[in-house]
Design an enzyme around this catalytic site. Structure first.
Site, PDB file in Angstrom:
ATOM      1  N   TYR A 168      -9.294 -18.576 -24.792  1.00  0.00           N
ATOM      2  CA  TYR A 168     -10.348 -19.720 -24.372  1.00  0.00           C
ATOM      3  C   TYR A 168      -9.705 -20.212 -23.435  1.00  0.00           C
ATOM      4  O   TYR A 168      -8.709 -20.489 -23.605  1.00  0.00           O
ATOM      5  CB  TYR A 168     -10.295 -20.443 -25.670  1.00  0.00           C
ATOM      6  N   ASP A 207     -15.378 -18.443 -25.798  1.00  0.00           N
ATOM      7  CA  ASP A 207     -15.406 -19.180 -26.023  1.00  0.00           C
ATOM      8  C   ASP A 207     -15.479 -20.041 -24.716  1.00  0.00           C
ATOM      9  O   ASP A 207     -14.542 -20.794 -24.021  1.00  0.00           O
ATOM     10  CB  ASP A 207     -14.662 -20.591 -26.845  1.00  0.00           C
ATOM     11  N   HIS A 209     -17.375 -23.165 -24.989  1.00  0.00           N
ATOM     12  CA  HIS A 209     -17.568 -24.258 -25.710  1.00  0.00           C
ATOM     13  C   HIS A 209     -18.818 -25.647 -24.936  1.00  0.00           C
ATOM     14  O   HIS A 209     -18.680 -26.506 -24.655  1.00  0.00           O
ATOM     15  CB  HIS A 209     -16.027 -25.568 -25.260  1.00  0.00           C
ATOM     16  N   GLU A 233     -19.494 -17.187 -26.540  1.00  0.00           N
ATOM     17  CA  GLU A 233     -19.502 -17.725 -27.717  1.00  0.00           C
ATOM     18  C   GLU A 233     -20.195 -19.859 -27.383  1.00  0.00           C
ATOM     19  O   GLU A 233     -19.290 -19.653 -25.943  1.00  0.00           O
ATOM     20  CB  GLU A 233     -18.906 -18.246 -28.662  1.00  0.00           C
ATOM     21  N   GLU A 259     -21.921 -22.895 -34.250  1.00  0.00           N
ATOM     22  CA  GLU A 259     -21.237 -23.476 -35.060  1.00  0.00           C
ATOM     23  C   GLU A 259     -21.615 -25.693 -34.671  1.00  0.00           C
ATOM     24  O   GLU A 259     -21.488 -26.162 -35.758  1.00  0.00           O
ATOM     25  CB  GLU A 259     -19.656 -23.803 -34.108  1.00  0.00           C
ATOM     26  N   ARG A 280     -22.945 -18.695 -35.437  1.00  0.00           N
ATOM     27  CA  ARG A 280     -21.924 -18.857 -35.507  1.00  0.00           C
ATOM     28  C   ARG A 280     -21.773 -20.040 -36.829  1.00  0.00           C
ATOM     29  O   ARG A 280     -21.337 -21.095 -36.277  1.00  0.00           O
ATOM     30  CB  ARG A 280     -21.223 -19.140 -34.226  1.00  0.00           C
ATOM     31  N   HIS A 309     -17.805 -19.697 -38.254  1.00  0.00           N
ATOM     32  CA  HIS A 309     -16.565 -20.802 -37.813  1.00  0.00           C
ATOM     33  C   HIS A 309     -15.641 -21.492 -38.067  1.00  0.00           C
ATOM     34  O   HIS A 309     -16.297 -21.942 -39.716  1.00  0.00           O
ATOM     35  CB  HIS A 309     -17.841 -21.920 -37.087  1.00  0.00           C
ATOM     36  N   GLU A 334     -13.757 -16.516 -37.763  1.00  0.00           N
ATOM     37  CA  GLU A 334     -12.308 -17.038 -36.559  1.00  0.00           C
ATOM     38  C   GLU A 334     -11.615 -17.276 -37.939  1.00  0.00           C
ATOM     39  O   GLU A 334     -11.043 -17.553 -38.868  1.00  0.00           O
ATOM     40  CB  GLU A 334     -13.385 -18.017 -36.548  1.00  0.00           C
TER      41      GLU A 334
END
Length: 402
Positions: A168, A207, A209, A233, A259, A280, A309, A334
């Site tokens: 991240y 990720d 986001h 991701e 997610e 996810r 997720h 995860e």
């Protein structure tokens, strides 16, 4: 206990206790570590109860209101009719779906599976066809704000046995201003350095986001040498399958998306059109076990693995582990429990019994239900305050995604 948490209890129904009818549905907004968790306790007339969790973080009051609406017609129903209850909650109003509805359904569905597992004295994964693996592998996340910190964290994780790590990036941090061009450049540089440091054996993901546009995400991928990333991701928001189709045509980097999905209908185009390579899904948002297992089967038909997720606490983790054990098409779950993360989501004082880890793997519980016990007195003593997600803006002052 937060004042928005309410209990709805059947009164004077005179129902046969042997029929496992629902007597109470109790939402509990709990502060665990740095985040709130919305737990749901479903109790039947014979005193047995099960736990569920909703995943709509920071909007828990909306889900509590929906759960109390559901309780108006669920009190007195047979808790074992899980599939029928799912359908009535989803179809029992004029307006179809929506993530508040399915977040509430998710918590109920998970709790009803926990209840049924306890009633039959079997783990939940036995209700789903039995376990297909002996352990559930996970990927860990580095949250370092510098490349040196990220490399050090990954070195620790590799030593502890993790084969898959997600970064991240520090450039995607939680400041109030987000500059996508600067973030793209810095993150690409970080990932190239990580790959050079650890070589091809590390499964490496990132990720983003959903903070980029299609063009920004394509430019990001173009900066990376082939083989740098094993999965990307959530590069953009998932409202538009057409946008993902465009991005899919512009890069060969595998995607990990899902997610945000609140139903099998949202997942459908991504599965059918190959718009993601890893699914996810979030069991606490997509509709619980009932909906997640349908999506898993759909993914299997397209040779697509699940990478669930799992951002919440022990109830979400236990549900995700039970689901992951029972599906054939699975890669990694995860985890938020590695040695390089400190968030307090799995506080053992609040959750004295929970699914355990052995290195990077979750050990399957053999106790009835989900495998989680909660100290209700301890969670009632936690002070709950609203947690708002960051509201990001770009350098020109416009609003952007968190």
């Amino acid at each position: 206990m937060d004042t928005t948490s309410q209990q709805v209890v059947a009164a004077g129904t005179g129902l046969d206790r042997s029929q496992a009818r629902i007597a109470a549905i109790e939402p509990m907004l709990v502060r665990v570590g740095i985040r709130n968790q919305l737990l749901v306790k479903v109790t039947t007339e014979d005193g047995l109860f099960g736990w569920g969790e909703s995943g709509l973080s920071s909007r828990e009051a909306s889900v509590i209101a929906m759960l109390n609406d559901f309780a108006r017609f669920l009190i007195g129903q047979d808790s074992r009719r899980i599939g029928r209850i799912w359908q009535e909650c989803y179809r029992g109003q004029y307006f179809e779906g929506g993530r508040v509805i399915t977040a509430a359904i998710s918590a109920l569905d998970i709790a009803l599976h926990d209840l049924l597992g306890k009633r039959l004295d079997v783990p939940v994964y036995q209700l789903l066809g039995g376990k297909q693996r002996d352990t559930v592998g996970s990927f860990a996340t580095t949250m370092g704000t510098s490349i040196d910190r990220q490399i050090e964290d990954i070195r620790i994780l590799r030593k502890e046995g993790w084969q898959c790590v997600r970064t991240y990036p520090g450039s995607f941090g939680e400041g109030e201003v987000y500059d996508p061009q600067a973030a793209v450049s810095q993150t690409a540089t970080e990932l190239i350095a990580i790959r050079e440091e650890f070589g091809p054996d590390l499964c490496l993901g990132v990720d983003l986001h959903h903070r980029l546009s299609v063009v920004e995400a394509a430019n990001f991928c173009a900066r990376l040498p082939v083989g740098t990333l094993d999965f990307l991701e959530e590069p953009i928001r998932s409202e538009s399958p057409e946008a993902y189709r465009m991005l899919r045509s512009m890069t060969s980097v595998p995607f990990a998306v899902g997610e945000e999905f609140a139903s099998k209908w949202q997942a459908a185009p991504f599965i059918e059109q190959g718009l993601t390579q890893y699914m996810r899904l979030d069991i606490c948002n997509i509709g619980g076990f009932t909906e997640a297992m349908k999506v898993a089967g759909w993914c299997e038909r397209h040779y697509m693995d699940l990478m669930p997720h799992n951002p919440l606490g022990p109830v979400c983790t236990a549900a995700s582990v039970n689901m992951s054990a029972a599906v054939p098409n699975f890669s990694w779950l995860e985890t938020r429990q590695s040695s390089v993360e400190s968030n307090g989501f799995h506080d053992e004082k609040l959750f004295p019994v929970q699914v355990r880890m052995d290195g990077p793997n979750y050990v399957l519980p053999d106790c009835p239900g989900l495998g989680v016990e909660i100290d209700e007195d301890a969670i009632a003593s936690q002070a709950v305050t609203h947690v708002e997600c960051p509201h990001l803006r770009r350098t020109d002052g416009s609003v952007t995604n968190w």
